[in-house]
Design a protein around this motif. Structure first.
Motif, PDB file in Angstrom:
ATOM      1  N   GLY A  44       0.821  -1.206   0.000  1.00  0.00           N
ATOM      2  CA  GLY A  44       0.000   0.000   0.000  1.00  0.00           C
ATOM      3  C   GLY A  44       0.853   1.253   0.000  1.00  0.00           C
ATOM      4  O   GLY A  44       0.536   2.231  -0.669  1.00  0.00           O
ATOM      5  N   SER A  45       1.950   1.228   0.732  1.00  0.00           N
ATOM      6  CA  SER A  45       2.865   2.364   0.795  1.00  0.00           C
ATOM      7  C   SER A  45       3.535   2.597  -0.560  1.00  0.00           C
ATOM      8  O   SER A  45       3.670   3.731  -1.007  1.00  0.00           O
ATOM      9  N   VAL A  46       3.938   1.532  -1.221  1.00  0.00           N
ATOM     10  CA  VAL A  46       4.560   1.631  -2.546  1.00  0.00           C
ATOM     11  C   VAL A  46       3.555   2.179  -3.549  1.00  0.00           C
ATOM     12  O   VAL A  46       3.876   3.058  -4.356  1.00  0.00           O
ATOM     13  N   LYS A  47       2.329   1.676  -3.499  1.00  0.00           N
ATOM     14  CA  LYS A  47       1.291   2.133  -4.422  1.00  0.00           C
ATOM     15  C   LYS A  47       0.985   3.618  -4.203  1.00  0.00           C
ATOM     16  O   LYS A  47       0.851   4.379  -5.159  1.00  0.00           O
ATOM     17  N   LYS A  48       0.899   4.039  -2.940  1.00  0.00           N
ATOM     18  CA  LYS A  48       0.623   5.441  -2.629  1.00  0.00           C
ATOM     19  C   LYS A  48       1.763   6.326  -3.121  1.00  0.00           C
ATOM     20  O   LYS A  48       1.531   7.381  -3.710  1.00  0.00           O
ATOM     21  N   SER A  49       2.993   5.885  -2.926  1.00  0.00           N
ATOM     22  CA  SER A  49       4.154   6.633  -3.380  1.00  0.00           C
ATOM     23  C   SER A  49       4.156   6.759  -4.904  1.00  0.00           C
ATOM     24  O   SER A  49       4.454   7.816  -5.453  1.00  0.00           O
ATOM     25  N   ARG A  50       3.812   5.676  -5.586  1.00  0.00           N
ATOM     26  CA  ARG A  50       3.743   5.674  -7.056  1.00  0.00           C
ATOM     27  C   ARG A  50       2.672   6.644  -7.537  1.00  0.00           C
ATOM     28  O   ARG A  50       2.898   7.406  -8.478  1.00  0.00           O
ATOM     29  N   MET A  51       1.512   6.638  -6.897  1.00  0.00           N
ATOM     30  CA  MET A  51       0.433   7.534  -7.295  1.00  0.00           C
ATOM     31  C   MET A  51       0.828   8.995  -7.065  1.00  0.00           C
ATOM     32  O   MET A  51       0.497   9.858  -7.875  1.00  0.00           O
ATOM     33  N   GLN A  52       1.538   9.269  -5.968  1.00  0.00           N
ATOM     34  CA  GLN A  52       1.987  10.637  -5.713  1.00  0.00           C
ATOM     35  C   GLN A  52       2.987  11.081  -6.772  1.00  0.00           C
ATOM     36  O   GLN A  52       2.939  12.205  -7.258  1.00  0.00           O
ATOM     37  N   SER A  53       3.888  10.193  -7.151  1.00  0.00           N
ATOM     38  CA  SER A  53       4.873  10.499  -8.181  1.00  0.00           C
ATOM     39  C   SER A  53       4.196  10.784  -9.520  1.00  0.00           C
ATOM     40  O   SER A  53       4.535  11.751 -10.208  1.00  0.00           O
ATOM     41  N   VAL A  54       3.234   9.956  -9.892  1.00  0.00           N
ATOM     42  CA  VAL A  54       2.512  10.151 -11.147  1.00  0.00           C
ATOM     43  C   VAL A  54       1.657  11.425 -11.070  1.00  0.00           C
ATOM     44  O   VAL A  54       1.546  12.161 -12.047  1.00  0.00           O
ATOM     45  N   GLY A  55       1.088  11.698  -9.903  1.00  0.00           N
ATOM     46  CA  GLY A  55       0.322  12.925  -9.716  1.00  0.00           C
ATOM     47  C   GLY A  55       1.182  14.155  -9.939  1.00  0.00           C
ATOM     48  O   GLY A  55       0.771  15.106 -10.623  1.00  0.00           O
ATOM     49  N   LEU A  56       2.387  14.155  -9.400  1.00  0.00           N
ATOM     50  CA  LEU A  56       3.317  15.268  -9.622  1.00  0.00           C
ATOM     51  C   LEU A  56       3.707  15.368 -11.094  1.00  0.00           C
ATOM     52  O   LEU A  56       3.815  16.466 -11.646  1.00  0.00           O
ATOM     53  N   ALA A  57       3.922  14.222 -11.728  1.00  0.00           N
ATOM     54  CA  ALA A  57       4.255  14.210 -13.158  1.00  0.00           C
ATOM     55  C   ALA A  57       3.113  14.806 -13.973  1.00  0.00           C
ATOM     56  O   ALA A  57       3.343  15.609 -14.890  1.00  0.00           O
ATOM     57  N   LEU A  58       1.885  14.431 -13.647  1.00  0.00           N
ATOM     58  CA  LEU A  58       0.732  14.969 -14.361  1.00  0.00           C
ATOM     59  C   LEU A  58       0.618  16.476 -14.164  1.00  0.00           C
ATOM     60  O   LEU A  58       0.380  17.217 -15.118  1.00  0.00           O
ATOM     61  N   GLU A  59       0.792  16.923 -12.929  1.00  0.00           N
ATOM     62  CA  GLU A  59       0.722  18.361 -12.655  1.00  0.00           C
ATOM     63  C   GLU A  59       1.750  19.119 -13.488  1.00  0.00           C
ATOM     64  O   GLU A  59       1.440  20.125 -14.119  1.00  0.00           O
ATOM     65  N   GLU A  60       2.987  18.626 -13.505  1.00  0.00           N
ATOM     66  CA  GLU A  60       4.049  19.282 -14.280  1.00  0.00           C
ATOM     67  C   GLU A  60       3.734  19.254 -15.769  1.00  0.00           C
ATOM     68  O   GLU A  60       3.928  20.246 -16.475  1.00  0.00           O
ATOM     69  N   LEU A  61       3.238  18.125 -16.240  1.00  0.00           N
ATOM     70  CA  LEU A  61       2.884  17.996 -17.649  1.00  0.00           C
ATOM     71  C   LEU A  61       1.796  18.995 -18.050  1.00  0.00           C
ATOM     72  O   LEU A  61       1.905  19.671 -19.074  1.00  0.00           O
ATOM     73  N   LEU A  62       0.748  19.111 -17.232  1.00  0.00           N
ATOM     74  CA  LEU A  62      -0.347  20.023 -17.561  1.00  0.00           C
ATOM     75  C   LEU A  62       0.102  21.488 -17.560  1.00  0.00           C
ATOM     76  O   LEU A  62      -0.272  22.252 -18.453  1.00  0.00           O
ATOM     77  N   VAL A  63       0.897  21.864 -16.583  1.00  0.00           N
ATOM     78  CA  VAL A  63       1.393  23.248 -16.518  1.00  0.00           C
ATOM     79  C   VAL A  63       2.286  23.540 -17.726  1.00  0.00           C
ATOM     80  O   VAL A  63       2.150  24.588 -18.375  1.00  0.00           O
ATOM     81  N   THR A  64       3.177  22.617 -18.049  1.00  0.00           N
ATOM     82  CA  THR A  64       4.064  22.798 -19.200  1.00  0.00           C
ATOM     83  C   THR A  64       3.258  22.865 -20.493  1.00  0.00           C
ATOM     84  O   THR A  64       3.510  23.727 -21.344  1.00  0.00           O
ATOM     85  N   ALA A  65       2.292  21.973 -20.642  1.00  0.00           N
ATOM     86  CA  ALA A  65       1.461  21.976 -21.844  1.00  0.00           C
ATOM     87  C   ALA A  65       0.691  23.292 -21.970  1.00  0.00           C
ATOM     88  O   ALA A  65       0.560  23.840 -23.070  1.00  0.00           O
ATOM     89  N   GLN A  66       0.193  23.815 -20.858  1.00  0.00           N
ATOM     90  CA  GLN A  66      -0.535  25.077 -20.913  1.00  0.00           C
ATOM     91  C   GLN A  66       0.400  26.220 -21.327  1.00  0.00           C
ATOM     92  O   GLN A  66       0.039  27.047 -22.153  1.00  0.00           O
ATOM     93  N   LYS A  67       1.614  26.241 -20.782  1.00  0.00           N
ATOM     94  CA  LYS A  67       2.581  27.291 -21.129  1.00  0.00           C
ATOM     95  C   LYS A  67       2.964  27.214 -22.604  1.00  0.00           C
ATOM     96  O   LYS A  67       3.241  28.222 -23.233  1.00  0.00           O
ATOM     97  N   GLN A  68       2.983  25.996 -23.158  1.00  0.00           N
ATOM     98  CA  GLN A  68       3.365  25.796 -24.561  1.00  0.00           C
ATOM     99  C   GLN A  68       2.155  25.848 -25.495  1.00  0.00           C
ATOM    100  O   GLN A  68       2.275  25.536 -26.677  1.00  0.00           O
ATOM    101  N   ASP A  69       1.005  26.207 -24.964  1.00  0.00           N
ATOM    102  CA  ASP A  69      -0.238  26.274 -25.731  1.00  0.00           C
ATOM    103  C   ASP A  69      -0.582  24.922 -26.363  1.00  0.00           C
ATOM    104  O   ASP A  69      -0.998  24.838 -27.511  1.00  0.00           O
ATOM    105  N   CYS A  70      -0.366  23.860 -25.598  1.00  0.00           N
ATOM    106  CA  CYS A  70      -0.655  22.491 -26.042  1.00  0.00           C
ATOM    107  C   CYS A  70      -1.688  21.844 -25.133  1.00  0.00           C
ATOM    108  O   CYS A  70      -1.726  20.623 -24.989  1.00  0.00           O
ATOM    109  N   LEU A  71      -2.524  22.669 -24.488  1.00  0.00           N
ATOM    110  CA  LEU A  71      -3.537  22.156 -23.570  1.00  0.00           C
ATOM    111  C   LEU A  71      -4.878  22.760 -23.942  1.00  0.00           C
ATOM    112  O   LEU A  71      -5.031  23.981 -23.999  1.00  0.00           O
ATOM    113  N   THR A  72      -5.829  21.888 -24.218  1.00  0.00           N
ATOM    114  CA  THR A  72      -7.198  22.318 -24.497  1.00  0.00           C
ATOM    115  C   THR A  72      -8.016  22.031 -23.248  1.00  0.00           C
ATOM    116  O   THR A  72      -8.007  20.914 -22.745  1.00  0.00           O
ATOM    117  N   ILE A  73      -8.696  23.061 -22.751  1.00  0.00           N
ATOM    118  CA  ILE A  73      -9.450  22.937 -21.509  1.00  0.00           C
ATOM    119  C   ILE A  73     -10.926  23.143 -21.774  1.00  0.00           C
ATOM    120  O   ILE A  73     -11.312  24.085 -22.460  1.00  0.00           O
TER     121      ILE A  73
END
Length: 154
Positions: free
Chosen positions: A8-37
């Protein structure tokens, strides 16, 4: 620590890591005008240029909104049919914090509907896109048709 707690701890850590990756991806995509909302804007883009879409993010904290669930079902079906990676997240308020901060001086309506977001421009391979894609692929391997992720409030 028992094996179940460790897993459970490994799974939670993995989800947090992917969550941070998604957050960074969305912010970067928005800055590069590659995000449709927005659901309507996303549907228009999927109709016009589905091959340019690399990720569909569906966000909702309220499972009782029937109209929203119908939109999600249609978008999920379309994305699945043409091979677009789909990720369902909860934490709309966190998305508002992230994406609203990028364009704080823009009109609120520009990023008001965060229920559906499409990341485009596959030529601009962002390393976080691969991490999110791998998580989605692994989830599908575990019979989770639409992978889910919880974004953490900060």
């Amino acid at each position: 620590m028992s094996p179940e707690e460790s897993l459970g701890s490994v799974k939670k850590s993995r989800m947090q890591s992917v969550g941070l990756a998604l957050e960074e991806l969305l912010v970067t995509a928005q800055k590069q005008d590659c995000l449709t909302i927005g659901i309507y804007e996303s549907a228009k883009l999927l109709n016009a240029d589905p091959d340019g879409v690399v990720l569909c993010v569906l966000a909702a904290d309220d499972e009782d909104d029937v109209a929203l669930q119908i939109h999600f079902t249609l978008l999920q079906s379309f994305c699945c049919d043409i091979g677009i990676t789909i990720l369902r997240v909860s934490g709309v308020q966190r998305l508002q914090q992230l994406l609203g901060a990028v364009h704080a001086n823009k009109n609120q309506e520009d990023h008001g509907d965060l229920h559906c977001m499409l990341v485009t421009n596959p030529q601009a391979e962002h390393y976080r896109l691969q991490e999110v894609g791998t998580y989605c692929q692994e989830s599908r391997g575990l019979n989770q048709w639409v992978p889910e992720l919880v974004l953490q409030e900060r």
